[in-house]
Design a protein around this motif. Structure first.
Motif, PDB file in Angstrom:
ATOM      1  N   GLN A 159       0.817  -1.216   0.000  1.00 57.39           N
ATOM      2  CA  GLN A 159       0.000   0.000   0.000  1.00 57.39           C
ATOM      3  C   GLN A 159       0.856   1.273   0.000  1.00 57.39           C
ATOM      4  O   GLN A 159       0.320   2.379  -0.056  1.00 57.39           O
ATOM      5  CB  GLN A 159      -0.916   0.010   1.225  1.00 57.39           C
ATOM      6  N   GLY A 160       2.157   1.092   0.084  1.00 58.37           N
ATOM      7  CA  GLY A 160       3.056   2.234   0.081  1.00 58.37           C
ATOM      8  C   GLY A 160       3.045   3.039   1.372  1.00 58.37           C
ATOM      9  O   GLY A 160       3.418   4.219   1.390  1.00 58.37           O
ATOM     10  N   ARG A 161       2.631   2.388   2.456  1.00 54.18           N
ATOM     11  CA  ARG A 161       2.568   3.081   3.735  1.00 54.18           C
ATOM     12  C   ARG A 161       3.977   3.200   4.344  1.00 54.18           C
ATOM     13  O   ARG A 161       4.833   2.333   4.153  1.00 54.18           O
ATOM     14  CB  ARG A 161       1.640   2.345   4.711  1.00 54.18           C
ATOM     15  N   LYS A 162       4.181   4.267   5.090  1.00 47.01           N
ATOM     16  CA  LYS A 162       5.456   4.463   5.765  1.00 47.01           C
ATOM     17  C   LYS A 162       5.541   3.521   6.961  1.00 47.01           C
ATOM     18  O   LYS A 162       4.638   3.483   7.803  1.00 47.01           O
ATOM     19  CB  LYS A 162       5.576   5.915   6.240  1.00 47.01           C
ATOM     20  N   ILE A 163       6.621   2.753   7.028  1.00 44.96           N
ATOM     21  CA  ILE A 163       6.839   1.834   8.145  1.00 44.96           C
ATOM     22  C   ILE A 163       8.001   2.378   8.976  1.00 44.96           C
ATOM     23  O   ILE A 163       9.138   2.436   8.516  1.00 44.96           O
ATOM     24  CB  ILE A 163       7.137   0.411   7.653  1.00 44.96           C
ATOM     25  N   HIS A 164       7.695   2.793  10.179  1.00 38.70           N
ATOM     26  CA  HIS A 164       8.703   3.366  11.074  1.00 38.70           C
ATOM     27  C   HIS A 164       9.280   2.287  11.981  1.00 38.70           C
ATOM     28  O   HIS A 164       8.534   1.531  12.601  1.00 38.70           O
ATOM     29  CB  HIS A 164       8.078   4.453  11.955  1.00 38.70           C
ATOM     30  N   PHE A 165      10.588   2.237  12.062  1.00 36.76           N
ATOM     31  CA  PHE A 165      11.234   1.383  13.066  1.00 36.76           C
ATOM     32  C   PHE A 165      12.559   2.021  13.448  1.00 36.76           C
ATOM     33  O   PHE A 165      13.142   2.797  12.687  1.00 36.76           O
ATOM     34  CB  PHE A 165      11.435  -0.051  12.554  1.00 36.76           C
ATOM     35  N   ASN A 166      13.006   1.734  14.663  1.00 34.13           N
ATOM     36  CA  ASN A 166      14.275   2.268  15.148  1.00 34.13           C
ATOM     37  C   ASN A 166      15.441   1.466  14.578  1.00 34.13           C
ATOM     38  O   ASN A 166      15.265   0.311  14.160  1.00 34.13           O
ATOM     39  CB  ASN A 166      14.324   2.224  16.673  1.00 34.13           C
ATOM     40  N   PRO A 167      16.639   2.042  14.572  1.00 33.57           N
ATOM     41  CA  PRO A 167      17.799   1.307  14.057  1.00 33.57           C
ATOM     42  C   PRO A 167      17.994  -0.008  14.807  1.00 33.57           C
ATOM     43  O   PRO A 167      18.139  -0.006  16.041  1.00 33.57           O
ATOM     44  CB  PRO A 167      18.966   2.267  14.317  1.00 33.57           C
ATOM     45  N   PRO A 168      17.987  -1.138  14.122  1.00 35.99           N
ATOM     46  CA  PRO A 168      18.182  -2.422  14.807  1.00 35.99           C
ATOM     47  C   PRO A 168      19.656  -2.638  15.150  1.00 35.99           C
ATOM     48  O   PRO A 168      20.552  -2.157  14.451  1.00 35.99           O
ATOM     49  CB  PRO A 168      17.712  -3.442  13.770  1.00 35.99           C
ATOM     50  N   TYR A 169      19.915  -3.348  16.234  1.00 41.16           N
ATOM     51  CA  TYR A 169      21.289  -3.590  16.674  1.00 41.16           C
ATOM     52  C   TYR A 169      21.585  -5.078  16.818  1.00 41.16           C
ATOM     53  O   TYR A 169      22.745  -5.454  16.999  1.00 41.16           O
ATOM     54  CB  TYR A 169      21.554  -2.885  18.012  1.00 41.16           C
ATOM     55  N   ARG A 170      20.572  -5.923  16.740  1.00 39.99           N
ATOM     56  CA  ARG A 170      20.775  -7.373  16.833  1.00 39.99           C
ATOM     57  C   ARG A 170      20.625  -8.006  15.453  1.00 39.99           C
ATOM     58  O   ARG A 170      19.695  -7.682  14.718  1.00 39.99           O
ATOM     59  CB  ARG A 170      19.767  -7.998  17.794  1.00 39.99           C
ATOM     60  N   GLY A 171      21.535  -8.941  15.169  1.00 42.73           N
ATOM     61  CA  GLY A 171      21.517  -9.583  13.861  1.00 42.73           C
ATOM     62  C   GLY A 171      20.199 -10.276  13.557  1.00 42.73           C
ATOM     63  O   GLY A 171      19.703 -10.221  12.420  1.00 42.73           O
ATOM     64  N   GLU A 172      19.605 -10.920  14.575  1.00 41.08           N
ATOM     65  CA  GLU A 172      18.347 -11.644  14.349  1.00 41.08           C
ATOM     66  C   GLU A 172      17.229 -10.691  13.901  1.00 41.08           C
ATOM     67  O   GLU A 172      16.446 -11.019  12.998  1.00 41.08           O
ATOM     68  CB  GLU A 172      17.905 -12.369  15.632  1.00 41.08           C
ATOM     69  N   ASN A 173      17.178  -9.518  14.511  1.00 41.23           N
ATOM     70  CA  ASN A 173      16.130  -8.572  14.133  1.00 41.23           C
ATOM     71  C   ASN A 173      16.423  -7.883  12.811  1.00 41.23           C
ATOM     72  O   ASN A 173      15.498  -7.504  12.084  1.00 41.23           O
ATOM     73  CB  ASN A 173      15.924  -7.542  15.245  1.00 41.23           C
ATOM     74  N   ILE A 174      17.688  -7.703  12.495  1.00 40.57           N
ATOM     75  CA  ILE A 174      18.036  -7.178  11.172  1.00 40.57           C
ATOM     76  C   ILE A 174      17.559  -8.150  10.091  1.00 40.57           C
ATOM     77  O   ILE A 174      16.966  -7.740   9.083  1.00 40.57           O
ATOM     78  CB  ILE A 174      19.551  -6.949  11.060  1.00 40.57           C
ATOM     79  N   MET A 175      17.784  -9.439  10.313  1.00 39.70           N
ATOM     80  CA  MET A 175      17.355 -10.434   9.325  1.00 39.70           C
ATOM     81  C   MET A 175      15.830 -10.520   9.261  1.00 39.70           C
ATOM     82  O   MET A 175      15.251 -10.691   8.169  1.00 39.70           O
ATOM     83  CB  MET A 175      17.955 -11.798   9.655  1.00 39.70           C
TER      84      MET A 175
END
Length: 462
Positions: free
Chosen positions: A119-135
């Motif tokens: 839908q082209g919506r903006k998805i906000h998230f904070n900078p990830p620092y753990r590899g599992e969450n980056i993946m």
């Protein structure tokens, strides 16, 4: 966990600061230590903990700004898990504890985010620092993992910093209560600082004191008679009378709020005259910086107050010379004080620095210095009421730094290298308190850990 209204109000504040789109918050999961079922101690993501309060693995949450809805994602545990872990609250029960109405299984997160992407919506998230969450974010957003961090939302990050910087009464109460554990940790270290005791033995006891007080240590303990190494995590030395023992240690409260204190102790309970002279300068820097700390002043200026106190004291001892203000302006003092005065403190020992330490510590209109020493100041911005910060000046005699600057002929008009050479075996002294910014000034949180020479000597001997 705080009351339900605390988390509801925090999320309302966040929604008011983010213009549109959806906010995605990922909790942390277990991370294997050396095989899948042997994991590191679980520590929940601080942002998820702050806004959703659930201190358990395998959860995520969404705040839909446009539709004013909140969702908690996770799965009820199976009978097999109950056998190993005991009964656990259901997802509905956990959601109710923090005021979230909508609950979805974890598998639905992929569809919800996928639909938002389409839908082209903006998805906000904070900078990830753990590899599992980056993946995980890589899979959810269908982008290469190397691109995930650059997609983090600056708008969300700034909103989180603005909200989390100001500590609520319940947070201050939690932090103040846990200062008793910090007090016990550091007075225990002082009482153990005797000839023949190993750094490792003291470190192990301090970790036990922290756990007994309600939580794990807030960072790996620095406990060393080689205090000139700022973050010395080696604990292999045996203490001898005449040594200085630097202990930089903190504990997490049951709700994960951190303490962070440093004390430097004369092993055996008797400072030498030379040690007293340097110690008194550091203590004066701690006191003058705290006296300058109040709302409306930048912490950079407090840092410079400490720096000028240190330079003036070292000049009196003949280790520095020339105009004190000019020496500090040029950074000559940084050979002895190469780090910043302090940092934010809260759910993280360096609060919110998973976002970006410059974003946390500096205002948009304030450029971080590139000067050696001053560039290491993590918090330079204008202070506000109900912030909690550390105040940790120090003086260190670092042989490699002394040799390098001497060879380069740096600051010869401010540094008396001949006398400094006689201090290369000295080590380092740091004194750190946790302080709350008040209406017109600041105050130390909790009972102040023994800090004057007389107090420290008496504690060691006691």
């Amino acid at each position: 966990m705080f009351s339900k209204d605390v988390y509801i109000n925090r999320r309302k504040k966040l929604q008011s600061r983010v213009e549109s789109g959806i906010i995605l918050m990922l909790g942390n999961n277990d991370s294997p230590m050396n095989y899948a079922d042997n994991v590191y101690h679980f520590r929940q993501d601080s942002t998820f903990l702050y806004f959703f309060g659930i201190d358990l693995q395998n959860h995520a949450a969404i705040i839909d700004i446009d539709n004013n809805k909140e969702y908690l994602f996770g799965d009820d545990i199976s009978l097999g898990h109950i056998i190993w872990m005991g009964p656990q609250p259901t997802m509905v029960e956990k959601a109710a504890q923090v005021g979230v109405e909508n609950v979805k299984p974890m598998t639905d997160l992929t569809k919800v985010i996928g639909d938002a992407v389409k839908q082209g919506r903006k998805i906000h998230f904070n900078p990830p620092y753990r590899g599992e969450n980056i993946m995980l974010l890589s899979d959810l957003l269908d982008v290469h993992h190397s691109k995930v961090k650059e997609m983090a939302s600056l708008e969300l990050t700034k909103a989180c910093i603005a909200i989390r910087s100001v500590k609520e009464p319940c947070e201050i109460e939690e932090m103040e209560r846990h200062m008793a554990t910090a007090y016990k940790m550091h007075t225990t270290a002082m009482m153990m600082a005797h000839d023949g005791v190993s750094e490792q033995e003291i470190t192990g006891v301090l970790e036990g004191v922290s756990m007994s007080g309600g939580g794990m240590v807030s960072f790996p303990i620095i406990c060393s008679k080689r205090g000139e190494t700022l973050h010395n995590h080696n604990h292999g030395n045996i203490l001898r009378n005449g040594d200085l023992l630097l202990v930089d240690a903190g504990s997490e409260s049951p709700l994960h709020y951190a303490t962070d204190h440093t004390r430097t102790t004369a092993v055996g309970g008797k400072f030498s005259q030379r040690q007293k002279e340097i110690y008194e300068i550091v203590l004066a820097a701690n006191d003058t910086a705290r006296e300058a700390t109040k709302p409306g002043i930048t912490y950079k200026e407090c840092h410079l107050v400490a720096a000028r106190t240190i330079a003036s004291g070292l000049k009196d001892l003949g280790l520095m010379k020339g105009d004190v203000d000019e020496a500090v302006a040029q950074g000559a003092h940084a050979m002895f004080f190469p780090h910043g005065l302090g940092h934010m403190l809260g759910l993280d020992v360096h609060d919110m620095e998973d976002y970006n330490d410059t974003l946390v510590g500096y205002m948009d209109e304030m450029e971080r210095s590139s000067q050696f020493g001053l560039s290491a100041l993590r918090l330079g911005r204008t202070l506000e009421k109900n912030w909690v910060v550390t105040n940790e000046p120090g003086i260190y005699f670092i042989p490699a730094l002394i040799d390098t600057w001497k060879a380069e002929g740096k600051f010869t008009n401010f540094i008396n290298y001949d006398k400094v050479e006689t201090y290369k075996d000295f080590g380092g002294i740091r004194l750190e308190d946790d302080i709350l910014i008040t209406e017109n000034g600041c105050r130390i949180l909790g009972e102040r850990i023994p800090i004057t020479i007389d107090e420290v000597e008496a504690t060691v001997k006691g």
